[in-house]
Design an enzyme around this catalytic site. Structure first.
Site, PDB file in Angstrom:
ATOM      1  N   GLU A   1       0.841  -1.205   0.000  1.00 26.80           N
ATOM      2  CA  GLU A   1       0.000   0.000   0.000  1.00 26.80           C
ATOM      3  C   GLU A   1       0.882   1.264   0.000  1.00 26.80           C
ATOM      4  OE1 GLU A   1      -3.129  -0.689  -0.811  1.00 26.80           O
ATOM      5  OE2 GLU A   1      -2.765   1.435  -1.151  1.00 26.80           O
TER       6      GLU A   1
HETATM    7  C1  LIG Z   1       1.797  -9.390   0.238  1.00 24.33           C
HETATM    8  C2  LIG Z   1       1.683  -8.270  -0.735  1.00 24.33           C
HETATM    9  C3  LIG Z   1       0.423  -7.836  -1.131  1.00 24.33           C
HETATM   10  C4  LIG Z   1       0.298  -6.795  -2.056  1.00 24.33           C
HETATM   11  N1  LIG Z   1      -0.952  -6.427  -2.498  1.00 24.33           N
HETATM   12  C5  LIG Z   1      -1.042  -5.592  -3.561  1.00 24.33           C
HETATM   13  C6  LIG Z   1      -2.311  -5.341  -4.214  1.00 24.33           C
HETATM   14  O1  LIG Z   1      -3.364  -5.851  -3.787  1.00 24.33           O
HETATM   15  N2  LIG Z   1      -2.336  -4.565  -5.322  1.00 24.33           N
HETATM   16  C7  LIG Z   1      -1.200  -4.006  -5.839  1.00 24.33           C
HETATM   17  O2  LIG Z   1      -1.285  -3.340  -6.842  1.00 24.33           O
HETATM   18  N3  LIG Z   1       0.006  -4.194  -5.231  1.00 24.33           N
HETATM   19  C8  LIG Z   1       0.111  -4.961  -4.120  1.00 24.33           C
HETATM   20  N4  LIG Z   1       1.331  -5.185  -3.532  1.00 24.33           N
HETATM   21  C9  LIG Z   1       2.497  -4.493  -4.052  1.00 24.33           C
HETATM   22  C10 LIG Z   1       3.027  -3.451  -3.072  1.00 24.33           C
HETATM   23  O3  LIG Z   1       2.132  -2.372  -2.977  1.00 24.33           O
HETATM   24  C11 LIG Z   1       4.435  -3.047  -3.544  1.00 24.33           C
HETATM   25  O4  LIG Z   1       5.277  -4.161  -3.296  1.00 24.33           O
HETATM   26  C12 LIG Z   1       4.942  -1.814  -2.868  1.00 24.33           C
HETATM   27  O5  LIG Z   1       4.170  -0.699  -3.228  1.00 24.33           O
HETATM   28  C13 LIG Z   1       6.411  -1.533  -3.203  1.00 24.33           C
HETATM   29  O6  LIG Z   1       6.691  -1.688  -4.557  1.00 24.33           O
HETATM   30  P1  LIG Z   1       7.910  -2.619  -5.008  1.00 24.33           P
HETATM   31  O7  LIG Z   1       7.777  -3.909  -4.299  1.00 24.33           O
HETATM   32  O8  LIG Z   1       7.983  -2.662  -6.484  1.00 24.33           O
HETATM   33  O9  LIG Z   1       9.214  -1.889  -4.438  1.00 24.33           O
HETATM   34  P2  LIG Z   1      10.044  -0.711  -5.153  1.00 24.33           P
HETATM   35  O10 LIG Z   1       9.107   0.303  -5.700  1.00 24.33           O
HETATM   36  O11 LIG Z   1      11.010  -1.324  -6.086  1.00 24.33           O
HETATM   37  O12 LIG Z   1      10.798  -0.073  -3.914  1.00 24.33           O
HETATM   38  C14 LIG Z   1      11.988  -0.657  -3.345  1.00 24.33           C
HETATM   39  C15 LIG Z   1      12.488   0.240  -2.209  1.00 24.33           C
HETATM   40  O13 LIG Z   1      12.830   1.527  -2.731  1.00 24.33           O
HETATM   41  C16 LIG Z   1      12.100   2.565  -2.079  1.00 24.33           C
HETATM   42  N5  LIG Z   1      11.705   3.577  -3.077  1.00 24.33           N
HETATM   43  C17 LIG Z   1      11.214   3.372  -4.313  1.00 24.33           C
HETATM   44  N6  LIG Z   1      10.965   4.541  -4.914  1.00 24.33           N
HETATM   45  C18 LIG Z   1      11.278   5.519  -4.047  1.00 24.33           C
HETATM   46  C19 LIG Z   1      11.215   6.939  -4.054  1.00 24.33           C
HETATM   47  N7  LIG Z   1      10.747   7.605  -5.119  1.00 24.33           N
HETATM   48  N8  LIG Z   1      11.601   7.614  -2.958  1.00 24.33           N
HETATM   49  C20 LIG Z   1      12.064   6.962  -1.873  1.00 24.33           C
HETATM   50  N9  LIG Z   1      12.149   5.624  -1.805  1.00 24.33           N
HETATM   51  C21 LIG Z   1      11.752   4.897  -2.866  1.00 24.33           C
HETATM   52  C22 LIG Z   1      10.889   1.888  -1.460  1.00 24.33           C
HETATM   53  O14 LIG Z   1      10.435   2.590  -0.313  1.00 24.33           O
HETATM   54  C23 LIG Z   1      11.431   0.505  -1.124  1.00 24.33           C
HETATM   55  O15 LIG Z   1      12.065   0.531   0.125  1.00 24.33           O
HETATM   56  C24 LIG Z   1       1.470  -6.176  -2.563  1.00 24.33           C
HETATM   57  C25 LIG Z   1       2.728  -6.607  -2.141  1.00 24.33           C
HETATM   58  C26 LIG Z   1       2.852  -7.639  -1.259  1.00 24.33           C
HETATM   59  C27 LIG Z   1       4.227  -8.098  -0.862  1.00 24.33           C
END
Ligand SMILES: Cc1cc2nc3c(=O)[nH]c(=O)nc-3n(C[C@H](O)[C@H](O)[C@H](O)COP(=O)(O)OP(=O)(O)OC[C@H]3O[C@@H](n4cnc5c(N)ncnc54)[C@H](O)[C@@H]3O)c2cc1C
Length: 620
Positions: A473
């Protein structure tokens, strides 16, 4: 209507005594066996917040949208929600974790008992509690709903995620859907026959949604053909409902790159016939489910859309803005997940500490060994949890009150203030609750010593389940950026200062711990000014101090709420609404918060003022 469903669970509820001594603000019956997590709904504390601290019934009565709710009905809803949570959801928490979800022949099977528990929830009318009455919802204010959300998350986060996602989908559709879409989809969603998902994340696009590639081609008949792959979709496939309604962010053919090219589509698992019954299966299918650290009873799915039929929701190119309606709803909700599980962990750690005998009371003892409760360090761990959980519960109620003010406020100014404050407070609720939630679950686990590390006691499950609330989220890093950059620096601290003025008015220096609270508000003011000034000079400043600013603001807000809770609890005790011990308990826990937790803001102000140079200079 709700009260019909309510009757299903209704039993006489009497104010119950505190089972675990002066440290617990919980009331209710409790069944606790060795090696089993047990949950008691914190009905007394939730009632105190609604009826005594925030005096919600007076506001409900003054607005047409909420006049159907009074204190008696709210109390009955709280009691029955608590009972459903503790008696139906909670017993499935550990078995759901052990069994997890399974993908079999393209179908996801949820753990044993989940379907029956979900049906009890849906048939009791809980799904449409906050819904639009024009489409079968019950129009209950958010301030009541957050209290219920906390209890359901605490009782079984994996199970409650299914209705929590659906509730956000309903809010999204009610705000942005056409009248025809609302008439078609909201009633079965409110009845819980259909569930909802949010489909944003793709393998290469998580925090940065501007990179999304899923495509939507117009078909000339008002529908679109949606193709692409979404990952991590909570409740993307499961066996709890007849149909699943996916809300999907995708790009139309001539859309510009970036966020402005995103549109929102409603893509059902089963298409509906003209009569509204289930028709053909749509071309959307689960590809796999993730194997993860916690929330194992919640199906996290890869969803493949292969020329699936979908319909535009809202305006083309305005999809992300519309999706934010659901995301903001879910952000508060996920904060409540952290808060709820932390309370569950605390309740069990406290019960254990009372029974476990190790070491002798440093103040003198004739026993061979005394209860863990005599040890100051164990008390530190328990009181940290208690102060954060009860402070968080009050904060959740406050944010919800602002959301209600935005919706039901009687003047334009009141509605605008509610909207601005709720927008500012939402990332804090999401991140501060979930950060403190994990911290408190780890502390609860520590109270059990080695037993806390064993699966059978369930505390390690609380740790595993809560960890995700910091990540999904929008990660807590993204929440902090949203607060520090978008909602503070970019608007020169306007909302922060308006909130500060309102807090100064509500928390006068002559109140309890007046000096501490006034000092904390001064710190918040200086930190906001430093953030705005630093961000004007340095593009990396807001990002560098965002986490400090969010934590500092969270602590200051909790201090204000603790200050207000003490006289409110005293008044409630004088009126006979809560036991005297409840008020005394608020005073001692508040004193702990002021002395032991609030002083961290001095450190946070210092690290905030250190700015970005120490981060940006290092070669990684
Ligand atoms: C169990 C689970 C359920 C989920 N449910 C849903 C769902 O129902 N629908 C859906 O669409 N998604 C869902 N997600 C996805 C979830 O919302 C994302 O995993 C999350 O938003 C982070 O994206 P990412 O994993 O690609 O990490 P990334 O975006 O690759 O981020 C990696 C790290 O870099 C940091 N970072 C990235 N960009 C920036 C920035 N601009 N400034 C500062 N820091 C930054 C982040 O804080 C993080 O620490 C789910 C994930 C999990 C694990």
């Amino acid at each position: 209507m709700f009260w019909v469903g309510l009757g299903k669970f209704l039993r006489s509820s009497s104010p119950s005594t505190d089972t675990f001594g002066t440290m617990s603000a919980h009331a209710g019956t409790r069944t606790w066996g060795i090696g089993m997590l047990s949950y008691t709904a914190p009905e007394a504390d939730l009632g105190f917040l609604l009826f005594d601290l925030f005096q919600a019934p007076e506001r409900w009565a003054s607005s047409e949208g909420t006049a159907h709710l009074d204190a008696d009905l709210a109390q009955a809803i709280l009691s029955e929600g608590g009972r459903l949570a503790s008696e139906v959801f909670s017993p499935l928490m550990q078995s759901g974790d052990e069994e997890g979800c399974h993908l079999e022949g393209g179908q996801v099977r949820t753990p044993a008992g989940f379907k029956a528990a979900y049906e009890a929830y849906a048939q009791g009318g809980w799904m449409g509690l906050a819904g639009d009455p024009a489409f079968g919802g019950q129009g209950m204010p958010k301030q009541l709903c957050v209290a219920l959300e906390e209890m359901f998350f605490a009782a079984n986060a994996s199970l409650y995620l299914y209705p929590a996602l659906s509730a956000g989908a309903c809010v999204l559709l009610a705000a942005h859907g056409s009248e025809a879409q609302k008439a078609q989809w909201l009633p079965p969603l409110y009845e819980g026959r259909f569930s909802g998902t949010m489909c944003l994340t793709e393998p290469h696009a998580g925090s940065d949604l501007s990179l999304l590639r899923t495509r939507a081609e117009p078909q000339g008949d008002g529908s679109f053909s949606v193709s692409g792959s979404k990952i991590f979709i909570t409740g993307g496939e499961h066996d709890l409902t007849e149909n699943i309604v996916h809300f999907v962010l995708a790009r139309t053919p001539d859309a510009p790159p970036g966020n402005r090219g995103l549109s929102l589509f409603l893509v059902p698992k089963f298409l509906l016939t003209a009569g509204g019954t289930l028709g053909d299966r749509n071309a959307v299918a689960v590809g796999s489910i993730e194997h993860k650290m916690g929330i194992k009873g919640s199906a996290t799915c890869v969803m493949n859309f292969d020329e699936a039929r979908g319909w535009l929701v809202g305006e083309e190119g305005r999809g992300l803005a519309a999706m934010f309606t659901m995301m903001n709803y879910e952000r508060l909700s996920i904060g409540l997940q952290g808060l709820g599980t932390a309370d569950l962990a605390f309740q069990n750690a406290l019960a254990y500490a009372k029974e476990r005998r190790q070491g002798r009371d440093p103040q003198g003892s004739r026993e061979e060994a005394d209860s863990l409760l005599v040890h100051p360090d164990v008390r530190r761990m328990l009181l940290t949890q208690k102060a954060f959980n009860e402070g968080g519960r009050a904060f959740a109620s406050y944010v919800a009150m602002m959301l209600d003010q935005a919706r039901y406020g009687t003047t334009t100014e009141a509605r605008a203030e509610g909207e601005a404050f709720a927008a500012f407070l939402t990332p804090i609720a999401k991140a501060f609750f979930s950060d403190r939630g994990l911290e408190c679950c780890v502390l609860a686990q520590q109270v059990l010593g080695g037993h806390g590390y064993l699966a059978e006691w369930g505390l390690e499950q609380c740790v595993r389940d809560t960890r995700i609330a910091q990540i999904y989220e929008g990660t807590n890093g993204i929440q902090a950026m949203d607060l520090a950059d978008r909602k503070t620096a970019r608007e020169q601290g306007r909302t922060a200062m308006a909130l500060l003025a309102s807090l100064r008015a509500a928390c006068p220096p002559e109140g309890p711990w007046g000096q501490e609270v006034s000092g904390a508000l001064d710190t918040f003011q200086r930190a906001t000014e430093a953030l705005v000034a630093g961000a004007a000079e340095d593009p990396t400043f807001a990002g560098a101090v965002a986490a400090d600013y969010l934590e500092l603001t969270g602590l200051v807000l909790y201090a204000c709420l603790w200050q207000r809770m003490v006289p409110a609890a005293l008044r409630a005790a004088q009126a006979g609404r809560v036991p005297t011990r409840f008020a005394e308990d608020k005073r001692t826990t508040g004193a702990f918060f002021m002395a032991k937790l609030l002083p961290k803001i001095t450190l946070l102000e210092q690290t905030l003022k250190a700015g970005s140079a120490p981060l940006m200079a290092a070669a990684l």
